[in-house]
Write a protein that holds these residues in place. Structure first.
Motif, PDB file in Angstrom:
ATOM      1  N   ARG A 107     -13.699 -31.896   3.394  1.00 48.46           N
ATOM      2  CA  ARG A 107     -14.454 -31.208   2.351  1.00 48.46           C
ATOM      3  C   ARG A 107     -14.300 -29.698   2.449  1.00 48.46           C
ATOM      4  NH1 ARG A 107     -19.998 -34.888   1.615  1.00 48.46           N
ATOM      5  NH2 ARG A 107     -18.885 -36.728   0.851  1.00 48.46           N
ATOM      6  N   VAL A 108     -14.312 -29.163   3.651  1.00 52.30           N
ATOM      7  CA  VAL A 108     -14.135 -27.717   3.803  1.00 52.30           C
ATOM      8  C   VAL A 108     -12.740 -27.296   3.368  1.00 52.30           C
ATOM      9  CG1 VAL A 108     -14.007 -25.821   5.467  1.00 52.30           C
ATOM     10  CG2 VAL A 108     -15.870 -27.482   5.627  1.00 52.30           C
ATOM     11  N   VAL A 134     -21.560 -29.698   6.203  1.00 53.76           N
ATOM     12  CA  VAL A 134     -20.324 -29.047   5.749  1.00 53.76           C
ATOM     13  C   VAL A 134     -20.529 -27.536   5.645  1.00 53.76           C
ATOM     14  CG1 VAL A 134     -18.727 -28.819   3.802  1.00 53.76           C
ATOM     15  CG2 VAL A 134     -19.455 -31.093   4.559  1.00 53.76           C
ATOM     16  N   ASP A 135     -21.655 -27.127   5.055  1.00 58.14           N
ATOM     17  CA  ASP A 135     -21.936 -25.692   4.919  1.00 58.14           C
ATOM     18  C   ASP A 135     -22.044 -25.019   6.281  1.00 58.14           C
ATOM     19  OD1 ASP A 135     -21.964 -25.961   2.186  1.00 58.14           O
ATOM     20  OD2 ASP A 135     -24.149 -26.066   2.015  1.00 58.14           O
ATOM     21  N   ALA A 136     -22.651 -25.715   7.250  1.00 61.10           N
ATOM     22  CA  ALA A 136     -22.819 -25.139   8.586  1.00 61.10           C
ATOM     23  C   ALA A 136     -21.480 -25.006   9.302  1.00 61.10           C
ATOM     24  CB  ALA A 136     -23.769 -26.011   9.409  1.00 61.10           C
ATOM     25  N   ALA A 137     -20.590 -25.981   9.103  1.00 57.93           N
ATOM     26  CA  ALA A 137     -19.309 -25.982   9.815  1.00 57.93           C
ATOM     27  C   ALA A 137     -18.254 -25.097   9.149  1.00 57.93           C
ATOM     28  CB  ALA A 137     -18.778 -27.414   9.927  1.00 57.93           C
ATOM     29  N   GLU A 138     -18.445 -24.751   7.877  1.00 59.11           N
ATOM     30  CA  GLU A 138     -17.406 -24.027   7.144  1.00 59.11           C
ATOM     31  C   GLU A 138     -16.997 -22.699   7.799  1.00 59.11           C
ATOM     32  OE1 GLU A 138     -16.335 -22.382   2.657  1.00 59.11           O
ATOM     33  OE2 GLU A 138     -18.284 -23.299   3.052  1.00 59.11           O
ATOM     34  N   PRO A 139     -17.929 -21.825   8.227  1.00 57.44           N
ATOM     35  CA  PRO A 139     -17.480 -20.581   8.874  1.00 57.44           C
ATOM     36  C   PRO A 139     -16.648 -20.835  10.129  1.00 57.44           C
ATOM     37  CG  PRO A 139     -19.796 -20.442   8.257  1.00 57.44           C
ATOM     38  CD  PRO A 139     -19.403 -21.872   8.083  1.00 57.44           C
ATOM     39  N   SER A 140     -17.010 -21.863  10.898  1.00 60.33           N
ATOM     40  CA  SER A 140     -16.249 -22.160  12.115  1.00 60.33           C
ATOM     41  C   SER A 140     -14.867 -22.705  11.780  1.00 60.33           C
ATOM     42  CB  SER A 140     -17.014 -23.180  12.972  1.00 60.33           C
ATOM     43  OG  SER A 140     -18.247 -22.638  13.403  1.00 60.33           O
ATOM     44  N   ILE A 141     -14.774 -23.537  10.741  1.00 59.91           N
ATOM     45  CA  ILE A 141     -13.471 -24.067  10.345  1.00 59.91           C
ATOM     46  C   ILE A 141     -12.600 -22.955   9.777  1.00 59.91           C
ATOM     47  CG2 ILE A 141     -12.306 -25.669   8.769  1.00 59.91           C
ATOM     48  CD1 ILE A 141     -14.680 -27.566   9.143  1.00 59.91           C
ATOM     49  N   ARG A 142     -13.211 -22.010   9.086  1.00 62.53           N
ATOM     50  CA  ARG A 142     -12.459 -20.848   8.615  1.00 62.53           C
ATOM     51  C   ARG A 142     -11.901 -20.070   9.808  1.00 62.53           C
ATOM     52  NH1 ARG A 142     -16.332 -18.256   6.262  1.00 62.53           N
ATOM     53  NH2 ARG A 142     -16.161 -19.459   4.347  1.00 62.53           N
ATOM     54  N   LEU A 143     -12.733 -19.877  10.833  1.00 56.55           N
ATOM     55  CA  LEU A 143     -12.284 -19.177  12.034  1.00 56.55           C
ATOM     56  C   LEU A 143     -11.195 -19.963  12.757  1.00 56.55           C
ATOM     57  CD1 LEU A 143     -12.782 -16.712  13.886  1.00 56.55           C
ATOM     58  CD2 LEU A 143     -14.492 -18.095  15.096  1.00 56.55           C
ATOM     59  N   GLN A 177      -5.058 -21.010   3.248  1.00 49.39           N
ATOM     60  CA  GLN A 177      -5.167 -20.298   1.974  1.00 49.39           C
ATOM     61  C   GLN A 177      -6.381 -20.780   1.192  1.00 49.39           C
ATOM     62  OE1 GLN A 177      -2.535 -21.062  -1.608  1.00 49.39           O
ATOM     63  NE2 GLN A 177      -1.739 -19.058  -1.012  1.00 49.39           N
ATOM     64  N   TYR A 178      -6.607 -22.091   1.194  1.00 45.39           N
ATOM     65  CA  TYR A 178      -7.744 -22.649   0.465  1.00 45.39           C
ATOM     66  C   TYR A 178      -9.064 -22.152   1.046  1.00 45.39           C
ATOM     67  CZ  TYR A 178     -10.928 -26.061  -1.625  1.00 45.39           C
ATOM     68  OH  TYR A 178     -11.965 -26.639  -2.299  1.00 45.39           O
ATOM     69  N   VAL A 179      -9.172 -22.179   2.376  1.00 42.57           N
ATOM     70  CA  VAL A 179     -10.432 -21.838   3.033  1.00 42.57           C
ATOM     71  C   VAL A 179     -10.712 -20.344   2.976  1.00 42.57           C
ATOM     72  CG1 VAL A 179     -11.624 -21.819   5.261  1.00 42.57           C
ATOM     73  CG2 VAL A 179     -10.396 -23.861   4.543  1.00 42.57           C
ATOM     74  N   TRP A 180      -9.678 -19.529   3.105  1.00 39.62           N
ATOM     75  CA  TRP A 180      -9.878 -18.088   3.242  1.00 39.62           C
ATOM     76  C   TRP A 180      -9.969 -17.330   1.918  1.00 39.62           C
ATOM     77  CZ3 TRP A 180      -7.561 -14.886   7.779  1.00 39.62           C
ATOM     78  CH2 TRP A 180      -7.989 -15.437   8.998  1.00 39.62           C
ATOM     79  N   GLN A 181      -9.399 -17.873   0.841  1.00 40.69           N
ATOM     80  CA  GLN A 181      -9.305 -17.101  -0.393  1.00 40.69           C
ATOM     81  C   GLN A 181     -10.222 -17.676  -1.466  1.00 40.69           C
ATOM     82  OE1 GLN A 181      -7.479 -14.329  -0.531  1.00 40.69           O
ATOM     83  NE2 GLN A 181      -6.658 -14.616   1.529  1.00 40.69           N
ATOM     84  N   ASN A 182     -11.003 -16.810  -2.113  1.00 37.29           N
ATOM     85  CA  ASN A 182     -11.890 -17.210  -3.199  1.00 37.29           C
ATOM     86  C   ASN A 182     -11.559 -16.442  -4.471  1.00 37.29           C
ATOM     87  OD1 ASN A 182     -13.433 -19.005  -1.671  1.00 37.29           O
ATOM     88  ND2 ASN A 182     -14.874 -17.414  -1.038  1.00 37.29           N
ATOM     89  N   MET A 267     -11.065 -26.079  -7.690  1.00 36.81           N
ATOM     90  CA  MET A 267     -12.454 -25.641  -7.596  1.00 36.81           C
ATOM     91  C   MET A 267     -12.982 -25.854  -6.183  1.00 36.81           C
ATOM     92  SD  MET A 267     -14.278 -26.829 -11.142  1.00 36.81           S
ATOM     93  CE  MET A 267     -13.857 -28.562 -10.912  1.00 36.81           C
ATOM     94  N   LYS A 268     -13.634 -24.812  -5.638  1.00 31.58           N
ATOM     95  CA  LYS A 268     -14.243 -24.917  -4.320  1.00 31.58           C
ATOM     96  C   LYS A 268     -15.743 -25.148  -4.417  1.00 31.58           C
ATOM     97  CE  LYS A 268     -12.755 -22.159  -1.083  1.00 31.58           C
ATOM     98  NZ  LYS A 268     -12.361 -20.954  -0.309  1.00 31.58           N
TER      99      LYS A 268
END
Length: 282
Positions: A107-108, A134-143, A177-182, A267-268
Motif C-alpha cells: 500500500r505504501v 500504513v500511515d505510521a509505517a510510511e515515513p519509515s518505508i520512505r526512509l 519514485q512513487y514514495v518520494w514524489q508527490n 493516485m496516492k
C-alpha cells in the motif's frame, strides 16, 4: 521467525554499501517492520518506546556476498496477537505478521492490493486499523528507500523458510519514485469506488479503485454533507457483506474528488468532496 533484507546491485555486490545512506535505509527497514510486529502484540499502532513491549527484534548477522542482513523476531506465544486475533472470527491466525508486512509495503509503494484472508478478516473486525498502520509505517518505508540509486539498486525483504524464501517486499527505483514524489492534482474528477474502510474519528479510510485493483487512502473534505457520509457507510456495509458472506451486492459508489498523485500519474491519496450512489447524482 527470521527475515532478511538483501541489498542488491552497485556496491552491494562488493559486500558494502554507502555508510550514511545505507544506515538510514536499514533504520527505515527496521522501524517499519517493528511497527507492524508491535501492532500484533499490543493491538494498537505505536510510534515510539518500543523497548517497553514484550517483543524481541534482533539483528542476527550479515551474510557474505551481497549485503544481506538477518533479523530475528520473537515474542511470547501467550502475548502475540492477543488483542488482535481475539477479534477475528474463527481465530484466523496463519502467517498474519508476514501478510501484514506484505500489505503495508504494497500500500505504501502503490502496488496491487491483494490482501490475504487473514488481513481481510482483520480489516473487517478492526476497521481503520490497517490504514493507521500504513500511515505510521510510511515515513519509515520512505526512509528505507534512501540508499536506492545511491550505491544500491534494489532491496528485497524475505522471510526465511525451510523451502524457498517467502518474498515480502521489493524496493526498487520505481517504488522510490512513487514514495518520494508527490504531485498535487486539484482537478475535480468523478469515479466509482468501493469504500473498504473508514475511521470516523480521523475522517479517513481506504477506497478500492475498481479499475486499478488496489485500495487508495482517502480523507473527507471538511464540508462533506450528510448524504455523502450515509452513502459511504452503506458502501462499507455492502463491501463487507460481499467479502465475508458472499452476498451479491454492489458496493460501488460515485465519488467526486481531488488527489495527490505520483509522478507517473497514479493516485496516492484522494480527498473526497461528495459521495452519491450514481455518478449522475453528482
Amino acid at each position: 521467525m527470521y527475515l532478511t533484507t538483501k541489498f542488491e546491485g552497485g556496491l552491494a555486490e562488493e559486500h558494502k554499501i554507502p555508510a550514511y545512506e545505507g544506515t538510514k535505509s536499514l533504520e527505515g527497514l527496521t522501524r517499519s517492520i517493528l511497527i507492524v510486529s508491535n501492532f500484533l502484540v499490543e493491538g494498537k499502532v505505536r510510534y515510539k518506546k518500543f523497548g517497553t513491549v514484550p517483543l524481541t527484534f534482533n539483528l542476527v548477522s550479515q551474510q557474505p556476498g551481497s549485503f544481506e542482513s538477518i533479523y530475528e523476531i520473537a515474542y511470547q506465544a501467550a502475548v502475540i496477537g492477543a488483542p488482535v486475533l481475539g477479534d477475528l472470527a474463527g481465530g484466523v491466525a496463519g502467517n498474519l505478521l508476514t501478510d501484514l508486512i506484505k500489505t503495508v509495503y504494497r500500500r505504501v509503494c502503490g502496488n496491487v492490493d491483494d490482501v490475504s484472508d487473514q488481513v481481510a478478516a482483520l480489516e473487517d473486525a478492526r476497521p481503520g486499523d490497517i490504514g493507521a498502520l500504513v500511515d505510521a509505517a510510511e515515513p519509515s518505508i520512505r526512509l528505507a528507500h534512501n540508499v536506492i540509486n545511491h550505491g544500491v539498486m534494489n532491496i528485497n525483504i524475505q522471510q526465511l523458510t525451510i523451502n524457498a524464501p517467502n518474498q515480502l517486499a521489493a524496493l526498487t527505483p520505481a517504488t522510490k519514485q512513487y514514495v518520494w514524489q508527490n504531485v498535487i492534482n486539484n482537478a475535480v474528477r468523478l469515479k466509482l469506488f468501493s469504500i473498504a474502510s473508514f475511521n470516523a474519528n480521523q475522517g479517513t479510510g481506504r477506497a478500492f479503485d475498481l479499475e486499478q485493483g488496489r485500495s487508495i487512502p482517502f480523507e473527507l473534505s471538511s464540508d462533506v454533507d450528510r448524504v455523502s457520509v450515509d452513502t459511504l457507510l452503506s458502501s462499507i456495509g455492502s463491501y463487507t457483506r460481499r467479502r465475508r458472506l458472499g452476498d451479491n451486492l454492489s458496493s460501488a459508489v460515485a465519488v467526486k474528488y481531488t488527489s495527490v498523485d505520483a509522478l507517473d500519474n497514479r493516485m496516492k491519496k484522494i480527498r473526497i468532496l461528495k459521495v452519491r450512489n450514481e455518478i449522475i447524482d453528482l
